[in-house]
Design a protein around this motif. Sequence first.
Motif, PDB file in Angstrom:
ATOM      1  N   MET A 294     -40.717-119.471   3.344  1.00 52.59           N
ATOM      2  CA  MET A 294     -41.726-119.710   4.087  1.00 52.59           C
ATOM      3  C   MET A 294     -41.169-120.354   5.465  1.00 52.59           C
ATOM      4  N   PHE A 295     -39.923-121.360   5.271  1.00 50.35           N
ATOM      5  CA  PHE A 295     -39.377-122.114   6.258  1.00 50.35           C
ATOM      6  C   PHE A 295     -38.591-120.987   7.142  1.00 50.35           C
ATOM      7  N   ILE A 296     -37.913-120.015   6.736  1.00 52.46           N
ATOM      8  CA  ILE A 296     -37.160-119.072   7.384  1.00 52.46           C
ATOM      9  C   ILE A 296     -38.056-118.381   8.377  1.00 52.46           C
ATOM     10  N   LEU A 297     -39.146-117.700   7.704  1.00 50.26           N
ATOM     11  CA  LEU A 297     -40.144-117.050   8.597  1.00 50.26           C
ATOM     12  C   LEU A 297     -40.823-118.015   9.862  1.00 50.26           C
ATOM     13  N   TYR A 298     -41.135-119.208   9.217  1.00 46.81           N
ATOM     14  CA  TYR A 298     -41.738-119.985  10.207  1.00 46.81           C
ATOM     15  C   TYR A 298     -40.723-120.305  11.324  1.00 46.81           C
ATOM     16  N   GLU A 299     -39.413-120.696  11.263  1.00 45.31           N
ATOM     17  CA  GLU A 299     -38.560-120.973  12.218  1.00 45.31           C
ATOM     18  C   GLU A 299     -38.240-119.821  12.995  1.00 45.31           C
ATOM     19  N   LYS A 300     -38.308-118.543  12.441  1.00 52.45           N
ATOM     20  CA  LYS A 300     -37.963-117.615  13.199  1.00 52.45           C
ATOM     21  C   LYS A 300     -39.143-117.092  14.028  1.00 52.45           C
ATOM     22  N   ILE A 301     -40.298-117.058  13.527  1.00 53.20           N
ATOM     23  CA  ILE A 301     -41.506-116.740  14.353  1.00 53.20           C
ATOM     24  C   ILE A 301     -41.676-117.907  15.470  1.00 53.20           C
ATOM     25  N   ALA A 302     -41.629-119.038  15.116  1.00 52.06           N
ATOM     26  CA  ALA A 302     -41.740-120.048  16.143  1.00 52.06           C
ATOM     27  C   ALA A 302     -40.767-119.969  17.196  1.00 52.06           C
ATOM     28  N   SER A 303     -39.335-119.679  16.961  1.00 54.20           N
ATOM     29  CA  SER A 303     -38.332-119.881  17.785  1.00 54.20           C
ATOM     30  C   SER A 303     -38.558-118.463  18.555  1.00 54.20           C
ATOM     31  N   CYS A 304     -38.925-117.260  18.173  1.00 51.67           N
ATOM     32  CA  CYS A 304     -39.186-116.171  18.928  1.00 51.67           C
ATOM     33  C   CYS A 304     -40.575-116.186  19.850  1.00 51.67           C
ATOM     34  N   THR A 305     -41.638-116.760  19.565  1.00 50.95           N
ATOM     35  CA  THR A 305     -42.617-117.064  20.399  1.00 50.95           C
ATOM     36  C   THR A 305     -42.376-118.227  21.453  1.00 50.95           C
ATOM     37  N   PHE A 306     -41.623-119.145  20.957  1.00 48.91           N
ATOM     38  CA  PHE A 306     -41.190-120.100  22.216  1.00 48.91           C
ATOM     39  C   PHE A 306     -40.047-119.546  23.118  1.00 48.91           C
ATOM     40  N   ARG A 307     -39.300-118.333  22.763  1.00 43.01           N
ATOM     41  CA  ARG A 307     -38.572-117.825  23.442  1.00 43.01           C
ATOM     42  C   ARG A 307     -39.040-116.631  24.492  1.00 43.01           C
ATOM     43  N   VAL A 308     -40.087-116.245  24.141  1.00 37.88           N
ATOM     44  CA  VAL A 308     -40.749-115.172  24.663  1.00 37.88           C
ATOM     45  C   VAL A 308     -41.547-116.247  26.028  1.00 37.88           C
ATOM     46  N   MET A 309     -42.042-117.469  25.695  1.00 33.05           N
ATOM     47  CA  MET A 309     -42.810-118.266  26.643  1.00 33.05           C
ATOM     48  C   MET A 309     -41.897-119.210  27.236  1.00 33.05           C
ATOM     49  N   GLY A 310     -40.595-119.282  26.773  1.00 33.19           N
ATOM     50  CA  GLY A 310     -39.596-120.221  27.182  1.00 33.19           C
ATOM     51  C   GLY A 310     -39.237-120.115  28.754  1.00 33.19           C
ATOM     52  N   LEU A 311     -39.049-118.901  29.339  1.00 32.75           N
ATOM     53  CA  LEU A 311     -38.626-118.996  30.651  1.00 32.75           C
ATOM     54  C   LEU A 311     -39.819-119.751  31.607  1.00 32.75           C
ATOM     55  N   LYS A 312     -41.037-119.491  31.168  1.00 33.45           N
ATOM     56  CA  LYS A 312     -42.150-120.250  32.006  1.00 33.45           C
ATOM     57  C   LYS A 312     -41.806-121.609  31.705  1.00 33.45           C
ATOM     58  N   TRP A 313     -41.841-122.120  30.434  1.00 30.36           N
ATOM     59  CA  TRP A 313     -41.550-123.564  30.388  1.00 30.36           C
ATOM     60  C   TRP A 313     -40.333-124.333  31.042  1.00 30.36           C
ATOM     61  N   GLY A 314     -39.303-123.306  30.980  1.00 31.38           N
ATOM     62  CA  GLY A 314     -38.064-123.991  31.441  1.00 31.38           C
ATOM     63  C   GLY A 314     -38.154-124.485  32.844  1.00 31.38           C
ATOM     64  N   LYS A 315     -38.915-123.238  33.846  1.00 35.11           N
ATOM     65  CA  LYS A 315     -38.968-123.482  35.112  1.00 35.11           C
ATOM     66  C   LYS A 315     -40.178-124.675  35.317  1.00 35.11           C
ATOM     67  N   LYS A 316     -41.135-124.742  34.616  1.00 38.04           N
ATOM     68  CA  LYS A 316     -42.169-125.698  34.957  1.00 38.04           C
ATOM     69  C   LYS A 316     -41.407-127.284  34.628  1.00 38.04           C
ATOM     70  N   SER A 317     -40.577-127.154  33.459  1.00 37.16           N
ATOM     71  CA  SER A 317     -40.085-128.682  33.040  1.00 37.16           C
ATOM     72  C   SER A 317     -39.076-128.948  34.124  1.00 37.16           C
ATOM     73  N   LYS A 318     -38.355-128.165  34.798  1.00 33.87           N
ATOM     74  CA  LYS A 318     -37.320-128.395  35.892  1.00 33.87           C
ATOM     75  C   LYS A 318     -37.948-128.934  36.913  1.00 33.87           C
ATOM     76  N   HIS A 319     -39.078-128.365  37.396  1.00 32.36           N
ATOM     77  CA  HIS A 319     -40.003-128.853  38.528  1.00 32.36           C
ATOM     78  C   HIS A 319     -40.619-130.348  38.337  1.00 32.36           C
ATOM     79  N   LYS A 320     -40.732-130.620  36.936  1.00 30.89           N
ATOM     80  CA  LYS A 320     -41.613-131.941  36.589  1.00 30.89           C
ATOM     81  C   LYS A 320     -40.450-133.114  36.605  1.00 30.89           C
TER      82      LYS A 320
END
Length: 320
Positions: A294-320
Motif C-alpha cells: 500500500m505504501f509503495i503504491l501510495y508513494e508512487k501514485i502521489a509522486s506521479c500526480t504531483f509531478r504532473v501538477m508540479g510544473l504549475k506549482w513550481g512556477k507559482k511558488s517561485k512568484h510567491k
Amino acid sequence: EINNSVKMSSEVFSYESLVHAVSGAVGSVTAMTVFFPLDTARLRLQVDENRKAKSTPAILAEIVKEEGFLAPYRGWFPVICSLCCSNFVYFYCFHSLKASWLKGKQSVPSTDLIIGIAAGVVNVLVTTPLWVVNTRLKLQGSKFRNADIQPTNYSGILDAFLQIIRDESVGALWNGTFPSLLLVLNPAIQFMIYEGLKRQLKRGGPRELSSFEVFIIGAVAKAVATTVTYPLQTIQSILRFGQFKDATDASKLLSSLRTIKCLLVNRVRKYGILGLFKGLEAKLLQTVLTAALMFILYEKIASCTFRVMGLKWGKKSKHK
C-alpha cells in the motif's frame, strides 16, 4: 496579496490532501485485494474460538476444502468499500491536519503521533458502521467450530445495515467503537514510525525513496504497530461480529470497558496469554505485506500526480 497567498496555500493544501487521500485509498484497496485471503484466515482464528490455530496456508486450505474455492474472498466487496472510505478519510485528515498544524515546518515523531491519533478518531467515528457490516458479511456462511455462533442471512451491504438496525438497534452499528478508538494507536504508531524512518533515510538530502526502501519501512512500521495492538484487535472483531452479549446496566463507556476487560480476561483464562495473539501470524503476514505494498503504491501514485501538477506549482511558488 497576503490574502491571495493564504488562499493559494490553503487551496494547495486541500488539493495535496486530496491527492494523498486518493493515492492512499487506491493503494490500500489494491494491496488488500492481493492479500485478502490472509485476512480471512486471521478473522476466522479470532472469532471462531474452537478452530485450532494452524499455519495460515493450512487454514486457507481447510476453508477452501469445506466452503469452496472462492470462500477466502467472501465479503471482499464490503471490505473494499469500507477500506476505500476508511483510508480516504484517514489520509485526508492526516495530511490536511499536518499541513495546517506545521505550516511548512519540519515534522517530529510526537507531532505525527498526535495528528495520527486525531485522524484516526475521525476515521473510526465515520467508518465503524461499514466495518461492523463487513465483519458480518465476511463471516456469513462460514462453517464455524463453535456451535454457539448464530447464523445470519444478509443479502448485501444495505440489507445488513437494515437488519442490524431493525434487530439490534442503530447503536449496534457502532459495536466495537471503544476498542476501535483505542486502536487508533495502530495507524498512529504506524505513521509515526513510517514518517520517522522516511525522514532518517532522506537525511542526506531531498530525494525520492526507492520502492524497496518504502517496502521495508512500511513493513517495519506496520509489524510494530500490529503486534503492540493485536489483543485489542481480537476483541474488536468479536464485538463487531455481534455474538457477545453482556449486561449494559452501567453507562455505555463503563460497560464498554467492562466488556473489553471481560473478553480479555476470559481469553487469557481459556488459552493463556498467547490466546490474545491467536491469528497474529496470519495478521502479521497479511498486514505487513498489505501495508508495505500500500505504501509503495501510495508513494508512487502521489509522486506521479504531483509531478504532473508540479510544473504549475513550481512556477507559482517561485512568484510567491
